[in-house]
Design an enzyme around this catalytic site. Structure first.
Site, short mmCIF file in Angstrom:
data_model
loop_
_atom_site.label_atom_id
_atom_site.label_comp_id
_atom_site.label_asym_id
_atom_site.label_seq_id
_atom_site.Cartn_x
_atom_site.Cartn_y
_atom_site.Cartn_z
N CYS A 157 27.52 35.33 34.98
CA CYS A 157 26.79 35.08 36.56
C CYS A 157 25.47 35.28 37.76
O CYS A 157 25.68 36.39 37.88
CB CYS A 157 28.52 35.74 37.11
N CYS A 163 26.65 37.08 40.98
CA CYS A 163 26.71 38.67 40.12
C CYS A 163 25.55 39.80 40.10
O CYS A 163 25.61 40.50 40.87
CB CYS A 163 27.49 38.39 39.20
#
Length: 122
Positions: free
Chosen positions: A30, A33
């Site tokens: 991600c 993230c």
């Protein structure tokens, strides 16, 4: 204090034993993230009285499912065993600091009264 890896084995103990716990639900693939990770780590260093935990949703699918995590990163703030905040999205450092200030300022006695009143209505 460095961040700690939360798993199904230590999650419950961690969130129930500490006063304030911030949990970052993330995954290695991600992009947002990975962008949020250094912000979260820096906040952990700045607030040693708060537990900063990370849940890798790929390694801990049970935890992700239990908390109905459908978008990552998702940040959850728990204080005195009560979830006060749970929202997807990577926060910039100033917004994370503002959130931490708000979590610290919450009147937990008032929160408990409100939860008890709602439970009584059910």
């Amino acid at each position: 204090m460095p961040t700690i890896e939360l798993t199904k084995d230590n999650f419950e103990e961690t969130v129930t034993s500490a006063g304030i716990v911030l949990v970052d639900f993330w995954a290695a693939w991600c992009g947002p993230c990975r962008m949020f990770a250094p912000v979260f780590e820096k906040a952990a260093e700045s607030h040693p009285d708060i537990v900063f935990g990370k849940v890798d949703t790929e390694a801990q699918p049970e935890l992700a499912a239990e908390f109905q995590i459908s978008s990552i990163p998702t940040l959850m703030a728990i204080r005195d065993r009560t979830v006060l905040y749970a929202q997807p999205g990577a926060l910039p450092a100033p917004a994370l600091e503002e959130l931490i200030g708000k979590i610290r300022a919450v009147d937990m006695e008032d929160v408990r009264r409100q939860l008890a009143a709602r439970a009584g209505q059910g």
